[in-house]
Design a protein around this motif. Sequence first.
Motif, PDB file in Angstrom:
ATOM      1  N   ARG A  50      49.345  13.430  68.978  1.00 24.20           N
ATOM      2  CA  ARG A  50      49.850  12.435  68.026  1.00 24.20           C
ATOM      3  C   ARG A  50      51.058  11.689  68.577  1.00 24.20           C
ATOM      4  O   ARG A  50      51.113  10.449  68.530  1.00 24.20           O
ATOM      5  N   VAL A  51      52.010  12.421  69.119  1.00 23.15           N
ATOM      6  CA  VAL A  51      53.223  11.787  69.651  1.00 23.15           C
ATOM      7  C   VAL A  51      52.884  10.888  70.832  1.00 23.15           C
ATOM      8  O   VAL A  51      53.384   9.759  70.933  1.00 23.15           O
ATOM      9  N   PHE A  52      52.018  11.364  71.703  1.00 22.37           N
ATOM     10  CA  PHE A  52      51.674  10.568  72.872  1.00 22.37           C
ATOM     11  C   PHE A  52      50.974   9.277  72.457  1.00 22.37           C
ATOM     12  O   PHE A  52      51.279   8.201  73.003  1.00 22.37           O
ATOM     13  N   GLU A  53      50.043   9.369  71.521  1.00 19.97           N
ATOM     14  CA  GLU A  53      49.314   8.177  71.087  1.00 19.97           C
ATOM     15  C   GLU A  53      50.240   7.167  70.422  1.00 19.97           C
ATOM     16  O   GLU A  53      50.003   5.957  70.504  1.00 19.97           O
ATOM     17  N   GLU A  54      51.284   7.640  69.774  1.00 17.74           N
ATOM     18  CA  GLU A  54      52.258   6.730  69.176  1.00 17.74           C
ATOM     19  C   GLU A  54      52.924   5.846  70.221  1.00 17.74           C
ATOM     20  O   GLU A  54      53.308   4.710  69.934  1.00 17.74           O
ATOM     21  N   HIS A  55      53.044   6.368  71.429  1.00 22.49           N
ATOM     22  CA  HIS A  55      53.779   5.652  72.483  1.00 22.49           C
ATOM     23  C   HIS A  55      52.876   5.127  73.599  1.00 22.49           C
ATOM     24  O   HIS A  55      53.381   4.510  74.543  1.00 22.49           O
ATOM     25  N   ARG A  56      51.570   5.358  73.496  1.00 15.98           N
ATOM     26  CA  ARG A  56      50.662   4.966  74.586  1.00 15.98           C
ATOM     27  C   ARG A  56      50.765   3.477  74.915  1.00 15.98           C
ATOM     28  O   ARG A  56      50.791   3.079  76.082  1.00 15.98           O
ATOM     29  N   GLY A  57      50.826   2.621  73.893  1.00 17.28           N
ATOM     30  CA  GLY A  57      50.905   1.185  74.133  1.00 17.28           C
ATOM     31  C   GLY A  57      52.136   0.807  74.940  1.00 17.28           C
ATOM     32  O   GLY A  57      52.057   0.005  75.881  1.00 17.28           O
ATOM     33  N   ARG A  58      53.281   1.379  74.584  1.00 17.28           N
ATOM     34  CA  ARG A  58      54.516   1.096  75.321  1.00 17.28           C
ATOM     35  C   ARG A  58      54.412   1.598  76.763  1.00 17.28           C
ATOM     36  O   ARG A  58      54.828   0.914  77.703  1.00 17.28           O
ATOM     37  N   ASP A  82      48.157  10.359  83.918  1.00 19.05           N
ATOM     38  CA  ASP A  82      48.981  11.381  84.575  1.00 19.05           C
ATOM     39  C   ASP A  82      50.181  11.767  83.705  1.00 19.05           C
ATOM     40  O   ASP A  82      50.588  12.943  83.665  1.00 19.05           O
ATOM     41  N   ALA A  83      50.743  10.768  83.017  1.00 17.26           N
ATOM     42  CA  ALA A  83      51.865  11.057  82.119  1.00 17.26           C
ATOM     43  C   ALA A  83      51.419  11.981  80.983  1.00 17.26           C
ATOM     44  O   ALA A  83      52.152  12.892  80.580  1.00 17.26           O
ATOM     45  N   TRP A  84      50.200  11.755  80.491  1.00 18.82           N
ATOM     46  CA  TRP A  84      49.681  12.629  79.441  1.00 18.82           C
ATOM     47  C   TRP A  84      49.538  14.074  79.937  1.00 18.82           C
ATOM     48  O   TRP A  84      49.891  15.018  79.234  1.00 18.82           O
ATOM     49  N   LEU A  85      49.036  14.233  81.152  1.00 15.39           N
ATOM     50  CA  LEU A  85      48.857  15.580  81.691  1.00 15.39           C
ATOM     51  C   LEU A  85      50.192  16.303  81.787  1.00 15.39           C
ATOM     52  O   LEU A  85      50.285  17.511  81.504  1.00 15.39           O
ATOM     53  N   ARG A  86      51.234  15.578  82.151  1.00 21.03           N
ATOM     54  CA  ARG A  86      52.561  16.201  82.223  1.00 21.03           C
ATOM     55  C   ARG A  86      53.108  16.488  80.818  1.00 21.03           C
ATOM     56  O   ARG A  86      53.700  17.543  80.576  1.00 21.03           O
ATOM     57  N   TRP A  87      52.909  15.548  79.930  1.00 20.14           N
ATOM     58  CA  TRP A  87      53.385  15.719  78.556  1.00 20.14           C
ATOM     59  C   TRP A  87      52.694  16.904  77.888  1.00 20.14           C
ATOM     60  O   TRP A  87      53.311  17.659  77.129  1.00 20.14           O
ATOM     61  N   VAL A 113      54.400  20.238  78.170  1.00 20.81           N
ATOM     62  CA  VAL A 113      55.786  20.332  77.723  1.00 20.81           C
ATOM     63  C   VAL A 113      55.842  20.918  76.313  1.00 20.81           C
ATOM     64  O   VAL A 113      54.974  20.650  75.480  1.00 20.81           O
ATOM     65  N   GLU A 114      56.861  21.720  76.050  1.00 25.15           N
ATOM     66  CA  GLU A 114      57.121  22.200  74.687  1.00 25.15           C
ATOM     67  C   GLU A 114      57.848  21.082  73.953  1.00 25.15           C
ATOM     68  O   GLU A 114      59.057  20.879  74.122  1.00 25.15           O
ATOM     69  N   ILE A 115      57.098  20.305  73.154  1.00 30.17           N
ATOM     70  CA  ILE A 115      57.658  19.058  72.625  1.00 30.17           C
ATOM     71  C   ILE A 115      58.802  19.303  71.641  1.00 30.17           C
ATOM     72  O   ILE A 115      59.620  18.406  71.410  1.00 30.17           O
ATOM     73  N   ALA A 116      58.869  20.498  71.073  1.00 27.46           N
ATOM     74  CA  ALA A 116      59.980  20.790  70.159  1.00 27.46           C
ATOM     75  C   ALA A 116      61.316  20.753  70.883  1.00 27.46           C
ATOM     76  O   ALA A 116      62.373  20.585  70.252  1.00 27.46           O
ATOM     77  N   THR A 117      61.312  20.869  72.199  1.00 31.43           N
ATOM     78  CA  THR A 117      62.557  20.869  72.977  1.00 31.43           C
ATOM     79  C   THR A 117      62.954  19.459  73.423  1.00 31.43           C
ATOM     80  O   THR A 117      64.002  19.286  74.046  1.00 31.43           O
ATOM     81  N   VAL A 118      62.110  18.473  73.121  1.00 33.22           N
ATOM     82  CA  VAL A 118      62.375  17.091  73.549  1.00 33.22           C
ATOM     83  C   VAL A 118      63.034  16.333  72.406  1.00 33.22           C
ATOM     84  O   VAL A 118      62.415  16.114  71.349  1.00 33.22           O
ATOM     85  N   ASP A 119      64.265  15.901  72.602  1.00 31.36           N
ATOM     86  CA  ASP A 119      65.000  15.212  71.540  1.00 31.36           C
ATOM     87  C   ASP A 119      64.473  13.800  71.288  1.00 31.36           C
ATOM     88  O   ASP A 119      64.407  13.350  70.149  1.00 31.36           O
ATOM     89  N   ASP A 120      64.115  13.091  72.362  1.00 30.86           N
ATOM     90  CA  ASP A 120      63.663  11.697  72.243  1.00 30.86           C
ATOM     91  C   ASP A 120      62.350  11.541  73.003  1.00 30.86           C
ATOM     92  O   ASP A 120      62.353  11.257  74.212  1.00 30.86           O
ATOM     93  N   PRO A 121      61.212  11.722  72.333  1.00 28.59           N
ATOM     94  CA  PRO A 121      59.916  11.666  73.019  1.00 28.59           C
ATOM     95  C   PRO A 121      59.668  10.334  73.743  1.00 28.59           C
ATOM     96  O   PRO A 121      59.134  10.322  74.849  1.00 28.59           O
TER      97      PRO A 121
END
Length: 295
Positions: A14-22, A43-48, A51-59
Amino acid sequence: MTDTVKPDVADAVRVFEEHRGRLRAVAYRVLGSFSDAEDVVQDAWLRWNGVEIATVDDPEAYLVRITTRLAIDRLRSAQSRRESYVGPWLPEPVLTSPDVAEDVVLSDSVSTALLLVLETLSPIERAVFVLREAFGYPYGTIGEIVGRSEATARQTARHAREHVEARRTRYDTDLATRSAVTERFLAASAGGDLAKLIEVLAPDVSLVSDGGGLAPAPRKAIHGVDLVARALVTFAGRMPEEANIHLVMLNGGPGIVVRSGLAPVAAISLHLVDGAVRTIHLVSNPEKLAGLRDL
C-alpha cells in the motif's frame, strides 16, 4: 484454506503504491528512459519489501532516496552504452497527462529537449537538478538523498542549473500555439503537402531521428527547411497502410504517435520558436516505444 496477504506485506504494498508515480517520475527524468525507470522502480520495490516499514519515519523520502541512488547507478552504466549507440540517441518518449502539460515547470522537466541537455551533466548533477528543479526538494533533503552535505547539494544544483541554462534553447510554451502547429504539421506531413509543411517549419529547422539501428532512420541530424520537409514526406510515405495516427500529450506537450495495429512504430515531438517548428525529435526504435503502449 484461503490465500491471505500478511498485514506487514499488505502495508508495504500500500505504501509503495502510494508513491509509485513519484518514484517513476524521478527515475525517468534522471534516466531519460522509460524502460530503465520501470526497472529502477521494481528494484526499489524489492529493497522496500525487505524493510521493516514501522521503523521508517518518512516513507516518501526513504523511497525517493532508494530510487534516486539506483537511477544514478544505472545512468553511469547507461552512459557508456550510449557512446556506441547507432545514430542519434533520443530519450524514450512517454505519454503524459494534460495536467503535466498545463504546468510549465513539470512539462519542461519531461520534454525531450531538456532531457537531452541533461545528458551533458554528470549523474549526480542530473539527479540534483531533477530533485530541485522538477520536484522542489529542499537542499538538505537533496543532500541526504544523494549522500552529500546540504552545502554541496546547493553548490551542485547551482552549477547544474547554470550548465543547463547555457546549453538549452528556449522553446515556446504556449499550449494552444503548440497544439495548433502540431495539427497543421500532421495534416501536411500525412497528406504529403510539401508547401504546407514548409509553412510551419523554421528556416533553420533540424530533424533528429532515433532508429537505434533497428528501424530506418537517418544516422545524422538533418538541417534546413527543404531537406527536413522532404525527409518528413518520405517518412510519411513509408508508413504501413494500416497505420493510424494519434495526436497525444507526449513528454509534456502536444505530440504525434503512429501505430501499426496495436503496436506503436514512431513518436514525434515538435519544439517551436516564435510559432515555427525549430526542432523535431522522431523516435522509431521499437525498443524505446514501451511508454506508448497504453494509448
